[in-house]
Design a protein around this motif. Structure first.
Motif, short mmCIF file in Angstrom:
data_model
loop_
_atom_site.label_atom_id
_atom_site.label_comp_id
_atom_site.label_asym_id
_atom_site.label_seq_id
_atom_site.Cartn_x
_atom_site.Cartn_y
_atom_site.Cartn_z
N ASP A 100 0.84 -1.20 0.00
CA ASP A 100 0.00 0.00 0.00
C ASP A 100 0.87 1.24 0.00
O ASP A 100 0.44 2.30 -0.44
N ILE A 101 2.09 1.11 0.50
CA ILE A 101 3.03 2.24 0.54
C ILE A 101 3.50 2.53 -0.88
O ILE A 101 3.80 1.62 -1.64
N ARG A 102 3.55 3.80 -1.24
CA ARG A 102 3.97 4.18 -2.60
C ARG A 102 5.28 4.95 -2.61
O ARG A 102 5.93 5.04 -3.65
N ASN A 103 5.66 5.53 -1.50
CA ASN A 103 6.88 6.31 -1.42
C ASN A 103 8.08 5.37 -1.56
O ASN A 103 8.24 4.44 -0.78
N ILE A 104 8.94 5.60 -2.54
CA ILE A 104 10.07 4.71 -2.82
C ILE A 104 11.02 4.64 -1.63
O ILE A 104 11.64 3.60 -1.37
N HIS A 105 11.13 5.70 -0.86
CA HIS A 105 12.01 5.69 0.30
C HIS A 105 11.42 4.83 1.41
O HIS A 105 12.14 4.14 2.12
N GLY A 106 10.10 4.87 1.55
CA GLY A 106 9.42 3.99 2.49
C GLY A 106 9.55 2.54 2.09
O GLY A 106 9.74 1.65 2.93
N ILE A 107 9.45 2.28 0.78
CA ILE A 107 9.61 0.91 0.27
C ILE A 107 11.04 0.44 0.54
O ILE A 107 11.26 -0.70 0.96
N ALA A 108 12.01 1.31 0.34
CA ALA A 108 13.41 0.95 0.62
C ALA A 108 13.61 0.64 2.09
O ALA A 108 14.30 -0.32 2.44
N ALA A 109 12.98 1.42 2.96
CA ALA A 109 13.07 1.15 4.40
C ALA A 109 12.42 -0.19 4.73
O ALA A 109 12.96 -0.98 5.51
N LEU A 110 11.27 -0.47 4.12
CA LEU A 110 10.58 -1.74 4.34
C LEU A 110 11.44 -2.92 3.89
O LEU A 110 11.59 -3.91 4.63
N THR A 111 12.02 -2.83 2.71
CA THR A 111 12.86 -3.93 2.23
C THR A 111 14.09 -4.12 3.12
O THR A 111 14.51 -5.25 3.36
N SER A 112 14.62 -3.03 3.63
CA SER A 112 15.77 -3.13 4.54
C SER A 112 15.39 -3.80 5.85
O SER A 112 16.11 -4.66 6.35
N ILE A 113 14.25 -3.42 6.41
CA ILE A 113 13.79 -4.03 7.65
C ILE A 113 13.56 -5.52 7.47
O ILE A 113 13.97 -6.33 8.30
N ILE A 114 12.92 -5.88 6.37
CA ILE A 114 12.64 -7.30 6.10
C ILE A 114 13.95 -8.07 5.98
O ILE A 114 14.10 -9.16 6.54
N THR A 115 14.91 -7.52 5.28
CA THR A 115 16.19 -8.20 5.08
C THR A 115 17.01 -8.24 6.36
O THR A 115 17.74 -9.21 6.60
N LEU A 116 16.90 -7.22 7.20
CA LEU A 116 17.62 -7.21 8.47
C LEU A 116 17.08 -8.24 9.46
O LEU A 116 17.80 -8.69 10.34
N THR A 117 15.82 -8.60 9.31
CA THR A 117 15.21 -9.56 10.21
C THR A 117 15.60 -10.97 9.77
O THR A 117 15.25 -11.38 8.67
N LEU A 125 11.21 -6.28 -6.16
CA LEU A 125 10.12 -5.33 -6.16
C LEU A 125 9.55 -5.32 -7.57
O LEU A 125 10.30 -5.21 -8.55
N SER A 126 8.24 -5.47 -7.69
CA SER A 126 7.63 -5.49 -9.02
C SER A 126 7.86 -4.14 -9.69
O SER A 126 8.00 -3.11 -9.02
N PRO A 127 7.91 -4.11 -11.03
CA PRO A 127 8.18 -2.85 -11.74
C PRO A 127 7.19 -1.74 -11.41
O PRO A 127 7.55 -0.57 -11.43
N ASP A 128 5.94 -2.09 -11.08
CA ASP A 128 4.96 -1.07 -10.74
C ASP A 128 4.98 -0.69 -9.26
O ASP A 128 4.17 0.11 -8.81
N ARG A 129 5.91 -1.27 -8.49
CA ARG A 129 6.09 -1.00 -7.06
C ARG A 129 4.88 -1.38 -6.21
O ARG A 129 4.65 -0.83 -5.15
N ARG A 130 4.09 -2.32 -6.67
CA ARG A 130 2.88 -2.71 -5.94
C ARG A 130 3.03 -4.03 -5.19
O ARG A 130 2.19 -4.36 -4.36
N TYR A 131 4.09 -4.78 -5.49
CA TYR A 131 4.30 -6.07 -4.84
C TYR A 131 5.78 -6.25 -4.51
O TYR A 131 6.65 -5.87 -5.29
N LEU A 132 6.02 -6.86 -3.36
CA LEU A 132 7.38 -7.15 -2.92
C LEU A 132 7.49 -8.66 -2.72
O LEU A 132 6.69 -9.26 -1.99
N LEU A 133 8.47 -9.25 -3.39
CA LEU A 133 8.71 -10.69 -3.23
C LEU A 133 9.64 -10.87 -2.04
O LEU A 133 10.70 -10.28 -1.96
N VAL A 134 9.20 -11.71 -1.10
CA VAL A 134 9.96 -11.95 0.13
C VAL A 134 10.21 -13.45 0.26
O VAL A 134 9.28 -14.25 0.12
N HIS A 135 11.46 -13.81 0.53
CA HIS A 135 11.77 -15.22 0.83
C HIS A 135 11.75 -15.40 2.33
O HIS A 135 12.36 -14.63 3.07
#
Length: 162
Positions: A100-117, A125-135
């Motif tokens: 739901d987040i659209r701000n690229i900096h917020g998305i970057a923070a989210l991906t960092s948090i997920i990877t740090l955990t 990240l999908s090209p339209d920035r609407r989906y994040l693939l997480v392993h």
């Protein structure tokens, strides 16, 4: 003329100095190459489409930092427990998290948090920035994992990065 040749004097100076430091030489050829890079790189950088960070309310930041810190500790323990246990008890998988987040900096923070955990890694990240693939190292319930990411991380980040 000078502003056109050097759109960012600080960047030009940085490129020049770092090139000479990286090559470890002040030979004439290296100085000329450093000068060329100092002129060319800022010209290309000036043409990039930049999206500047917009910061909203920081009131959730202290709580979020505690949540992320706690999740990192608990995830470390869980991953260690799974690694030391039987391999058959580990169920790795990928999930697509709708964003739901659209701000690229917020998305970057989210991906960092997920990877740090421990136990999760942001993979794409999908090209339209609407989906994040997480392993996920050990995924039992995809819907619960998605809901947890959205509730614990994405929701506060949407307030911080509107």
């Amino acid at each position: 003329m000078i502003k056109r040749l050097f759109p960012s004097p600080l960047l030009s100076a940085t490129v020049f100095v770092f090139w000479l430091l990286m090559v470890g030489s002040v030979a004439a050829g290296q100085v000329l190459l450093a000068l060329l890079l100092a002129i060319v790189m800022p010209l290309f950088a000036a043409r990039l489409d930049r999206e500047f960070a917009r910061i909203g309310s920081l009131r959730l930041l202290p709580k979020m930092m505690l949540v992320v810190g706690w999740d990192i500790v608990i995830s470390n323990i869980e991953v260690a427990r799974r690694i030391l246990g039987p391999e058959s008890a580990i169920t790795p998988d990928f999930i697509w998290v709708p964003l739901d987040i659209r701000n690229i900096h917020g998305i970057a923070a989210l991906t960092s948090i997920i990877t740090l955990t421990p136990g999760t890694v942001s993979a794409e990240l999908s090209p339209d920035r609407r989906y994040l693939l997480v392993h996920c190292f050990n995924l039992k319930d995809a819907d619960a994992a998605i809901a947890q990411i959205k509730r614990r991380y994405e929701a506060p980040l949407m307030e911080i990065f509107p």
